[in-house]
Design an enzyme around this catalytic site. Sequence first.
Site, PDB file in Angstrom:
ATOM      1  N   HIS A  98     -46.677  -4.147  11.330  1.00 34.72           N
ATOM      2  CA  HIS A  98     -46.967  -5.011  12.481  1.00 34.72           C
ATOM      3  C   HIS A  98     -45.949  -6.157  12.406  1.00 34.72           C
ATOM      4  CE1 HIS A  98     -51.023  -3.477  11.398  1.00 34.72           C
ATOM      5  NE2 HIS A  98     -51.328  -3.575  12.671  1.00 34.72           N
ATOM      6  N   ASP A 101     -46.729  -8.780   9.819  1.00 32.92           N
ATOM      7  CA  ASP A 101     -46.824  -8.391   8.399  1.00 32.92           C
ATOM      8  C   ASP A 101     -45.529  -8.805   7.713  1.00 32.92           C
ATOM      9  OD1 ASP A 101     -49.050  -6.918   9.159  1.00 32.92           O
ATOM     10  OD2 ASP A 101     -47.960  -5.014   9.220  1.00 32.92           O
TER      11      ASP A 101
END
Length: 455
Positions: A98, A101
């Site tokens: 993501h 992240d």
Amino acid sequence: MLFPEIPVIQYKNQDDHLAFRWYNPDEVILGKTMKEHLKFALAWWHTLCGEGADMFGGGTADKSFGTDRLNPMAHAKAKTDAGFEIMHKLGIEYFCFHDHDLVAEGETLAESNKRLDEITDYIKKKMDETGVKCLWGTCNAFSHKRFMAGAGTSPSADIFAYAAAKIKKAVELTVKLGGTGYVFWGGREGYETLLNTDMKFEQDNLARLIRMTIEYARSIGFKGDFYIEPKPMEPSKHQYDVDVATTCNFLRAHGLMGEVKMNVEANHATLAGHTFQHELRAAIDNGVFGSIDANEGDLLLGWDTDQFPSDVYTATMCMMEVIRAGGFTNGGLNFDAKPRRMSYDAEDLYHGFITGMDTYALGLRKAVQIIEDGRVGNFLEERYVSYKSGIGADIVSGKAGLAELEAYSLQREPQLPASGRQEMLEGIVNCVLFEGKPRMRRWNDVPPPTENTPR
Ligand code: XLS
Ligand code: CA
Ligand code: CA
């Protein structure tokens, strides 16, 4: 090196906790190496960010990787180094991410984007040096409080716009890193009560956002696949993408069929009250099989525990479906998985991956054996044989309608269908799983089911 005590994990096929027993990456099975069949991927979020926090307590694992979190870029680079070391030691060639992240969000969208540019330069350099690839990227449009009522389905147009801006960046990063997939997981794309929700409008808006994303991604050269990842609940009570069949209906209703496939997660299938195999089959039968989040839930817990897979039976059924689909193209097996909260050190992380990779390696080996054994496949084929000729063939070809079928049935009372032989088939699967060879007679010796097979 962050994990000096962990060796490069090798295939030894013998008892050694830090070695593969069944995953032999270069071994050729059905014309492809095991690593080509399985296409394992590391999930950035669980592996490099998740510290084991739950609703009742904070983290137990330390993912600072020796840096000060107040310096987000230093921390992000240390996470990247750790990720590449883990992938190297395990022989994992793909990762999924993501946007945030990779590096913590900044105070503003502009600052967040600047950080993302910097960290993806760093990641891309490491990818070029190592040959590691990106399986898919996605956008976190569910964690921040601004997304409390959804992203594409938010009642606020400003939040929709912000989600769109964030997705635009995530797509650009996916293209920059050469990702072969882009995932939509609708974490908060659902609702709690119809007293405050216009369900049709929200779903139409979600389709608008997906359509915009496809158009933009294609315009900047994205050639990979788009996936929706169905999930029935958690965090929303009613998620709009409950399961594969519901999601196919959403795609058809909004003219998106053929443009979006599925990322099927094992744990989400469990939460939907389906087997993982059912969800995979539903995707294959609808022509939307794309990628897999390989994990497992706990059947006694009603939430998304994202455990590393260890259930060989489920992995075997999964790999039978993957083979049925002709294997992965742009997709792969992403370990959307984390060690349990009590398993908090580096070695635990490696055990999670080793067990998960071996489980799927064994699943692949056993799936091939079940197919080559032939008894299950032949039984299935034989079960529908009455549609191959006579009245059955007329039904399938459309030659027979209700009037012809009435005339036919007035001439004869039907026999009961032949036995389904479920227990025999389950026994055959157990033989292959645990003996590796047929215990019973070969299929040819088993009387084919006929109308007269005893019930
Ligand atoms: C959460 C989902 C999520 C997706 C990617 O339940 O599994 O992690 O895979 O957003
Ligand atoms: Ca997932
Ligand atoms: Ca999950």
